[in-house]
Design a protein around this motif. Structure first.
Motif, short mmCIF file in Angstrom:
data_model
loop_
_atom_site.label_atom_id
_atom_site.label_comp_id
_atom_site.label_asym_id
_atom_site.label_seq_id
_atom_site.Cartn_x
_atom_site.Cartn_y
_atom_site.Cartn_z
N ALA A 75 0.83 -1.21 0.00
CA ALA A 75 0.00 0.00 0.00
C ALA A 75 0.87 1.26 0.00
CB ALA A 75 -0.93 -0.01 1.21
N PHE A 76 1.93 1.26 0.81
CA PHE A 76 2.83 2.40 0.85
C PHE A 76 3.49 2.60 -0.50
CE2 PHE A 76 7.22 3.91 1.37
CZ PHE A 76 6.97 5.17 1.88
N GLY A 77 3.98 1.54 -1.09
CA GLY A 77 4.64 1.63 -2.39
C GLY A 77 3.71 2.14 -3.47
N MET A 78 2.49 1.66 -3.49
CA MET A 78 1.53 2.10 -4.49
C MET A 78 1.14 3.56 -4.27
SD MET A 78 1.20 -0.20 -6.65
CE MET A 78 1.87 -1.82 -6.76
N ALA A 79 1.02 3.98 -3.01
CA ALA A 79 0.68 5.38 -2.73
C ALA A 79 1.80 6.31 -3.19
CB ALA A 79 0.41 5.56 -1.24
N VAL A 80 3.04 5.96 -2.86
CA VAL A 80 4.18 6.78 -3.29
C VAL A 80 4.26 6.80 -4.81
CG1 VAL A 80 6.70 6.89 -3.28
CG2 VAL A 80 5.47 6.45 -1.15
N SER A 81 4.04 5.66 -5.44
CA SER A 81 4.08 5.58 -6.90
C SER A 81 2.97 6.41 -7.53
CB SER A 81 3.97 4.13 -7.34
OG SER A 81 5.06 3.40 -6.86
N ALA A 82 1.82 6.48 -6.87
CA ALA A 82 0.72 7.28 -7.39
C ALA A 82 1.10 8.76 -7.44
CB ALA A 82 -0.53 7.08 -6.53
N PHE A 83 1.82 9.23 -6.42
CA PHE A 83 2.28 10.62 -6.44
C PHE A 83 3.21 10.86 -7.64
CE2 PHE A 83 1.28 10.44 -1.84
CZ PHE A 83 0.38 11.50 -1.80
N GLY A 84 4.11 9.92 -7.88
CA GLY A 84 5.01 10.04 -9.03
C GLY A 84 4.26 10.03 -10.34
N LEU A 85 3.24 9.17 -10.44
CA LEU A 85 2.44 9.09 -11.66
C LEU A 85 1.70 10.39 -11.90
CD1 LEU A 85 1.28 7.45 -14.01
CD2 LEU A 85 -0.48 6.62 -12.44
N VAL A 86 1.09 10.94 -10.86
CA VAL A 86 0.36 12.20 -10.99
C VAL A 86 1.30 13.32 -11.41
CG1 VAL A 86 -0.91 13.95 -9.68
CG2 VAL A 86 -1.51 11.55 -9.43
N GLN A 87 2.48 13.38 -10.80
CA GLN A 87 3.45 14.42 -11.15
C GLN A 87 3.90 14.28 -12.60
OE1 GLN A 87 4.40 17.12 -9.28
NE2 GLN A 87 5.24 17.74 -11.24
N THR A 88 4.09 13.06 -13.05
CA THR A 88 4.49 12.83 -14.44
C THR A 88 3.40 13.29 -15.40
OG1 THR A 88 5.85 10.96 -13.77
CG2 THR A 88 5.23 11.07 -16.08
N ILE A 89 2.17 13.01 -15.08
CA ILE A 89 1.05 13.45 -15.93
C ILE A 89 0.99 14.97 -15.96
CG2 ILE A 89 -1.47 13.50 -16.14
CD1 ILE A 89 -1.40 10.57 -15.06
N PHE A 90 1.18 15.62 -14.81
CA PHE A 90 1.21 17.08 -14.78
C PHE A 90 2.36 17.63 -15.63
CE2 PHE A 90 -1.06 17.28 -10.43
CZ PHE A 90 -2.30 17.39 -11.06
N ASP A 91 3.51 16.97 -15.58
CA ASP A 91 4.66 17.40 -16.39
C ASP A 91 4.36 17.30 -17.88
OD1 ASP A 91 6.10 17.90 -14.10
OD2 ASP A 91 7.29 16.06 -14.21
N ILE A 92 3.68 16.23 -18.29
CA ILE A 92 3.32 16.08 -19.71
C ILE A 92 2.34 17.17 -20.13
CG2 ILE A 92 2.10 14.61 -21.37
CD1 ILE A 92 3.39 12.21 -19.94
N ILE A 93 1.35 17.43 -19.30
CA ILE A 93 0.37 18.49 -19.59
C ILE A 93 1.08 19.83 -19.69
CG2 ILE A 93 -1.61 19.75 -18.66
CD1 ILE A 93 -2.56 17.02 -17.51
N GLU A 94 1.97 20.10 -18.75
CA GLU A 94 2.72 21.37 -18.75
C GLU A 94 3.60 21.48 -19.99
OE1 GLU A 94 3.55 25.08 -17.43
OE2 GLU A 94 2.12 23.68 -16.55
N SER A 95 4.20 20.39 -20.41
CA SER A 95 5.04 20.41 -21.61
C SER A 95 4.20 20.75 -22.84
CB SER A 95 5.74 19.05 -21.81
OG SER A 95 6.65 18.82 -20.78
N PHE A 96 3.00 20.18 -22.95
CA PHE A 96 2.13 20.49 -24.08
C PHE A 96 1.67 21.95 -24.04
CE2 PHE A 96 1.54 15.88 -24.72
CZ PHE A 96 1.72 15.85 -26.09
N ARG A 97 1.37 22.46 -22.86
CA ARG A 97 0.95 23.86 -22.74
C ARG A 97 2.07 24.81 -23.14
NH1 ARG A 97 -2.24 23.63 -17.00
NH2 ARG A 97 -4.14 22.70 -17.82
N ASN A 98 3.28 24.52 -22.72
CA ASN A 98 4.41 25.41 -23.03
C ASN A 98 4.85 25.30 -24.47
OD1 ASN A 98 4.50 26.34 -20.41
ND2 ASN A 98 6.06 24.86 -19.77
N ASP A 99 4.51 24.20 -25.14
CA ASP A 99 4.91 24.02 -26.53
C ASP A 99 4.04 24.82 -27.48
OD1 ASP A 99 6.56 22.73 -28.53
OD2 ASP A 99 4.77 21.58 -29.06
N LYS A 100 2.80 25.07 -27.10
CA LYS A 100 1.86 25.75 -28.01
C LYS A 100 2.04 27.22 -28.03
CE LYS A 100 -1.54 22.14 -27.78
NZ LYS A 100 -2.84 21.70 -27.46
#
Length: 163
Positions: free
Chosen positions: A138-163
């Motif tokens: 449970a701890f590992g999956m929770a920590v990994s979820a934070f990383g996944l969310v941050q990665t998704i935010f980074d991809i969204i931010e990259s697309f916003r900055n590219d346009k």
């Protein structure tokens, strides 16, 4: 390492972490070591994929000289396809981070715990052991979820900055 980097450099921590270090010979040596590691480890991952392709195409049933040519061709084409994909996908580093965020929890937490319980057997594990393993998972999956969310935010931010 990530927690220490965040503690030392805050949210301005650069990746890889060595970009935050002073430009001295140990930092240069660390960067050279990482480059050598990537150059030597990358082909190891390609070998398994190439062997699967070669097995599917029945390469080993050909004459030795023709077999070598086929193997060489498949490996060169594989490397070129990977190069083309990495160049064609915008923000490829973010995509690789997403792949890592999706696969690392399975490799680091789920697979070892599942294998341990499978080898030992549910009935042979104490209740405290199972509770500990469940908490670790449970701890590992929770920590990994934070990383996944941050990665998704980074991809969204990259697309916003590219346009």
């Amino acid at each position: 390492m990530a927690a220490t980097g965040y503690w030392a450099y805050g949210d301005q921590t650069l990746s890889p972490i060595t970009q935050n270090f002073p430009k001295l010979w140990p930092t240069t040596l660390a960067n050279i070591s990482m480059t050598i590691h990537v150059l030597l480890a990358g082909p190891l991952y390609l070998v398994q994929m190439s062997l699967e392709i070669e097995g599917g195409l029945g390469i080993s049933q050909k004459k030795p000289r023709i077999e070598r040519l086929w193997r060489l061709g498949i490996r060169i084409v594989s490397a070129l396809v990977i190069l083309a994909v990495s160049e064609a996908i915008p923000f490829f580093d973010d995509v690789i981070s997403l792949v890592g965020a999706l696969t690392n929890p399975v490799l680091i937490y789920l697979a070892p715990i599942s294998c341990y319980v499978k080898l030992k057997g549910w009935r042979n594990c104490s209740k405290m052991s199972l509770v500990g393993l469940a908490l670790l998972l449970a701890f590992g999956m929770a920590v990994s979820a934070f990383g996944l969310v941050q990665t998704i935010f980074d991809i969204i931010e990259s697309f916003r900055n590219d346009k």
